[in-house]
Scaffold this active site. Sequence first.
Site, PDB file in Angstrom:
ATOM      1  N   GLU A   1      -6.079 -10.750  -1.005  1.00  0.00           N
ATOM      2  CA  GLU A   1      -6.943 -10.506   0.172  1.00  0.00           C
ATOM      3  C   GLU A   1      -8.405 -10.411  -0.240  1.00  0.00           C
ATOM      4  OE1 GLU A   1      -5.473  -7.102   2.355  1.00  0.00           O
ATOM      5  OE2 GLU A   1      -3.393  -7.693   2.072  1.00  0.00           O
TER       6      GLU A   1
ATOM      7  N   GLU B   1       0.804  -1.239   0.000  1.00  0.00           N
ATOM      8  CA  GLU B   1       0.000   0.000   0.000  1.00  0.00           C
ATOM      9  C   GLU B   1       0.830   1.279   0.000  1.00  0.00           C
ATOM     10  OE1 GLU B   1      -2.589  -0.372   3.391  1.00  0.00           O
ATOM     11  OE2 GLU B   1      -3.747  -1.993   2.470  1.00  0.00           O
TER      12      GLU B   1
END
Length: 519
Positions: free
Chosen positions: A442, A336
Amino acid sequence: MRKTLALTLALLLMAAALPARAADAMIYQSGFATGTDGWYARSAGSAKVSQLPPNALHIEGRTADWHSPGRDFALVRGTPYTLSVQVRQDEADAADFIISVAHAANGEETYENIVRGTARRGEWVTLSGAYTPGAFDRYVLYVETLGAPTLSYDIRFFRIYAPEGTANMENVKDEAPAVILPVDELPRLKALCAERFDIGLCVPQYLARSAETMAFIRDQFSIVTPENELKPDAVLDMAASRQLAKEDDTAVAVHFDAAKPLLDYAQANGLKVHGHVLVWHSQTPEAFFHEGYDPAKPLVGREVMLARMEHYIREVLTYTGTQYPGVIVSWDVVNEAIDDGTHTLRDSNWLKTVGEDFVSRAFAFARQYAPEGTLLYYNDYNTAIPGKQNGIVRLLEGLIADGTVDGYGFQMHHEITFPTMAAITASVSRVAALGLRLRVSELDIGVNAATEANYASQAAMYGDIMRLMLQYADRVDAVQVWGLCDSQSWRAAKFPLLFDAQRNPKPAFWAVAEALQKQ
Ligand code: XIL
């Protein structure tokens, strides 16, 4: 008359023992008669819990007040719970105990004390208090001491009450799920996926400690990721690092207590592990970036932080590589890094201390210290949103030029309404064109309510995503969902996974199985 009085008295006494609201129902009671019931020692050190027959849990080896028995609960925000527990200790004339909650939102863990009580030597004392959860995505309830950091003690009858009719019964039945279909009659996703790519999920520590849950996971999946237990805030031992920093401000101390149960299980049972995560702005102690590991002191400069980064990556990869050879097949090296607004590097402590090249340096260190053949991934979310996708692709192109990155992980925390399959398809095709390995790291797909119609849309999207990834099967390493059961998901309120709270397969499970069967 006498009889009536006795009865009234008995009823009054019973009422006094009941929780605050008459309509409350007991939704959880610790099952220490048969084991530790998902409770574990919250500890950075040597604290250990064990079952104490006939129905209690014992903790010893503590060195801090918060080193205490705790358990994760999928509490429902806004529900007025009543919590109670009995505590006993034999080592002091009197000791103070607290029921507390550790909760996390956006990766930040915070704490609340719920109720306090004093236990005299050898006596069971009951602590009972009210707690209404705020907006968090993880809750650990625990029973800690106040000013007695090394005390050993016992707890029993940890109970949670909630108003009758609130949607919370399912959230606490982790240990004894009522599977409608015998497990043996479920198709095995890993068998359906075999020879193409791995199929997996993330597993939190409290599930890794449940033999029954792990057997179910082993039958269905071929790869696991510790949900939080290999993140820097779980691995870094800040107290020990602070000691080391007195000699060398770049030394880091690490430990793997939280990850160990899952890594041990994977090693013993032939499950692969995908490691998550080495360098991230979130779930990393603030102190890690400061002089002397003291958050009150200034941030360190580039050279010190680069050395700390190198030492951290070296310690983690060397320990896991030697203790668990061949088990961790891939790592999220950086997570991220791209900002949702600017689509350039997110403003983080990594950017502030090291500067723009922190991502490429992390990959270079990971390459240097990872066992041969370990696949190194960059992982991010919102890849289907064009602006963010541009930022991610720019970052990946730089890493490809360095020759340090192997793959890209699409998180895919989706909703049934967003993003569209067209946007997801375009994003996968664009990243695939870079020539990288791919994974869905995810996956979860939220719905606003657990209705049949929503479950059908959710199943359709799961099926579509599986079919999409099957088109790239030759370069996909894995598709991983972010959790086992809805009630245990970080987005529990959105029912986003393949199994419901009782571990029954949802339409989404059948859609994934069908997509895999048809290919
Ligand atoms: C989440 C976990 O599921 C939660 O238990 C924790 O409280 C916060 O982090 N992107 C990631 C994951 O890369 O590490 C996050 O996991 C979910 C979003």
